[in-house]
Design a protein around this motif. Sequence first.
Motif, mmCIF file in Angstrom:
data_model
loop_
_atom_site.group_PDB
_atom_site.id
_atom_site.type_symbol
_atom_site.label_atom_id
_atom_site.label_comp_id
_atom_site.label_asym_id
_atom_site.label_seq_id
_atom_site.Cartn_x
_atom_site.Cartn_y
_atom_site.Cartn_z
ATOM 1 N N LYS A 65 32.667 45.333 29.882
ATOM 2 C CA LYS A 65 30.983 45.663 28.101
ATOM 3 C C LYS A 65 30.310 44.987 29.257
ATOM 4 O O LYS A 65 29.271 44.867 29.786
ATOM 5 N N LEU A 66 30.477 43.748 29.379
ATOM 6 C CA LEU A 66 30.053 43.194 31.144
ATOM 7 C C LEU A 66 29.214 42.997 31.077
ATOM 8 O O LEU A 66 29.496 43.946 32.427
ATOM 9 N N VAL A 67 27.853 42.958 31.670
ATOM 10 C CA VAL A 67 26.912 43.333 33.414
ATOM 11 C C VAL A 67 27.996 42.763 34.119
ATOM 12 O O VAL A 67 28.418 41.521 33.994
ATOM 13 N N ASN A 68 27.779 43.333 34.867
ATOM 14 C CA ASN A 68 28.423 42.943 36.665
ATOM 15 C C ASN A 68 29.732 43.173 36.437
ATOM 16 O O ASN A 68 30.145 42.509 38.246
ATOM 17 N N VAL A 69 30.209 42.947 35.515
ATOM 18 C CA VAL A 69 31.506 43.374 35.679
ATOM 19 C C VAL A 69 31.980 45.124 36.374
ATOM 20 O O VAL A 69 31.717 46.023 35.827
ATOM 21 N N VAL A 70 32.491 44.859 37.680
ATOM 22 C CA VAL A 70 32.837 46.503 37.637
ATOM 23 C C VAL A 70 34.516 47.184 37.852
ATOM 24 O O VAL A 70 34.180 47.748 37.097
ATOM 25 N N ARG A 71 35.935 46.045 37.695
ATOM 26 C CA ARG A 71 36.949 46.322 37.456
ATOM 27 C C ARG A 71 37.760 45.548 37.475
ATOM 28 O O ARG A 71 38.158 44.230 37.897
ATOM 29 N N ILE A 72 38.593 45.906 36.700
ATOM 30 C CA ILE A 72 39.776 44.252 35.785
ATOM 31 C C ILE A 72 40.944 45.162 35.404
ATOM 32 O O ILE A 72 41.081 46.599 34.987
ATOM 33 N N THR A 73 41.861 44.674 36.240
ATOM 34 C CA THR A 73 43.328 45.211 36.734
ATOM 35 C C THR A 73 43.840 44.170 35.430
ATOM 36 O O THR A 73 43.695 42.775 36.303
ATOM 37 N N GLU A 74 44.896 44.529 35.083
ATOM 38 C CA GLU A 74 45.930 43.524 34.645
ATOM 39 C C GLU A 74 47.228 43.436 35.101
ATOM 40 O O GLU A 74 48.028 44.557 35.597
ATOM 41 N N LEU A 75 47.077 41.950 36.593
ATOM 42 C CA LEU A 75 48.918 42.239 36.883
ATOM 43 C C LEU A 75 49.897 41.835 36.215
ATOM 44 O O LEU A 75 50.098 41.125 35.418
ATOM 45 N N ASP A 76 51.280 42.600 36.908
ATOM 46 C CA ASP A 76 52.339 41.909 36.125
ATOM 47 C C ASP A 76 53.011 40.994 37.004
ATOM 48 O O ASP A 76 53.179 41.450 37.860
ATOM 49 N N PRO A 77 53.431 40.181 36.309
ATOM 50 C CA PRO A 77 54.007 38.996 36.778
ATOM 51 C C PRO A 77 55.347 39.106 37.601
ATOM 52 O O PRO A 77 55.746 38.486 38.498
ATOM 53 N N GLN A 78 55.648 40.150 37.088
ATOM 54 C CA GLN A 78 57.261 40.513 37.768
ATOM 55 C C GLN A 78 56.993 41.426 38.863
ATOM 56 O O GLN A 78 57.715 41.465 40.303
ATOM 57 N N GLU A 82 52.043 37.078 43.946
ATOM 58 C CA GLU A 82 51.597 35.860 43.587
ATOM 59 C C GLU A 82 51.415 34.956 44.964
ATOM 60 O O GLU A 82 52.577 34.081 45.007
ATOM 61 N N ARG A 83 50.277 34.188 44.572
ATOM 62 C CA ARG A 83 50.452 32.653 45.781
ATOM 63 C C ARG A 83 49.145 31.837 45.069
ATOM 64 O O ARG A 83 48.295 31.774 44.454
ATOM 65 N N GLU A 84 49.974 30.394 45.740
ATOM 66 C CA GLU A 84 48.802 29.385 45.392
ATOM 67 C C GLU A 84 49.097 28.565 46.769
ATOM 68 O O GLU A 84 49.472 28.689 47.200
ATOM 69 N N GLU A 126 54.599 30.783 45.743
ATOM 70 C CA GLU A 126 54.690 31.005 44.006
ATOM 71 C C GLU A 126 54.355 29.631 43.241
ATOM 72 O O GLU A 126 54.917 28.612 43.903
ATOM 73 N N PRO A 127 53.568 29.929 42.587
ATOM 74 C CA PRO A 127 53.436 29.402 41.788
ATOM 75 C C PRO A 127 55.070 28.078 41.065
ATOM 76 O O PRO A 127 54.674 26.366 40.781
ATOM 77 N N ILE A 151 46.270 33.226 43.316
ATOM 78 C CA ILE A 151 45.779 34.146 43.410
ATOM 79 C C ILE A 151 46.425 35.467 43.142
ATOM 80 O O ILE A 151 48.100 34.980 43.659
ATOM 81 N N ALA A 152 46.533 37.071 43.231
ATOM 82 C CA ALA A 152 47.657 37.869 42.885
ATOM 83 C C ALA A 152 46.959 39.252 43.349
ATOM 84 O O ALA A 152 46.040 39.311 43.647
#
Lengths: 166, 166
Positions: A65-78, A82-84, A126-127, A151-152
């Motif tokens: 619902k926030l302004v300027n938020v275009v897309r949200i994806t929840e990523l499955d850690p499995q 993932e890198r750092e 990976e972390p 980052i993922a």
Amino acid sequence: MSQHILSVLVENKPSVLARISSLLARRGFNIHSMAVGPTADEGMSRMTIVVDAPEMEQVKKQLHKLVNVVRITELDPQTSLEREIMLIRVSAAPGKRGELLEIGTIFKATVIDVSTASMCFQVIGEPRKINDFVELVRPYGIVELVKSGRIAMGRDTKTRKLRAIG
Amino acid sequence: MSQHILSVLVENKPSVLARISSLLARRGFNIHSMAVGPTADEGMSRMTIVVDAPEMEQVKKQLHKLVNVVRITELDPQTSLEREIMLIRVSAAPGKRGELLEIGTIFKATVIDVSTASMCFQVIGEPRKINDFVELVRPYGIVELVKSGRIAMGRDTKTRKLRAIG
């Protein structure tokens, strides 16, 4: 509480980061790491947020619902990539350099700065791998440590048979 | 407006990120990138913030006054070690893989996922190098791109003679 990874595409405006972090803070979620960087599109930024939270469904709805938020994806850690990246400066008298270089070689870490008193390693992965490196060099004395936060990215699931790498 | 790099050590509390990003937003500063991650000390996090701003002295003073902010350092881009990590998925029909691998080799990029339609590269380095990679693969079609934002650390200035690396 489990760790959740959110990948959030936002318009690149000064206040969007403040609104997102306020929303998470109001709910008492601890932000484990956050990485915000530009995307291929100049007007957009992508945030990768790792939070400790019991569940994310409500928060995802509120973020949407926030302004300027275009897309949200929840990523499955499995199933995500993932890198750092970490820069870590370790105390290193000349007599200790060899030992530290051995650890560096095992972790494919790169020495990016060296002085008579310390060495600075760049470590990527990976972390969990990064944390292992930290514990191995901790006895030598950590002078300074900076991590990017994770980052993922989801794997390309259309073609599962080729996913042998990484 | 010039880019400034702030390295901010904070206590790891849910609201500290919100307060810092609100302060920067109120002043209308655009956050180019932000990377927040744990440090060697579990109770602390380190934020590396890159902002476009005319000057930072006022903001540094205001940041110092915030609760949970422990230390603020402005890093000189000329003398700091700066790194960034990017994951980038590029469209890659089988006939294009060779060309993309050649670009990858030049940049010491690693392929961490591949499918019949795309390849995902991990690219590490100074921000300018990463941007060069993006421009080189852009004509193939960028499917997805995520950057960590910069992390930075001062060089060990006590011993200048050894600073030939990086």
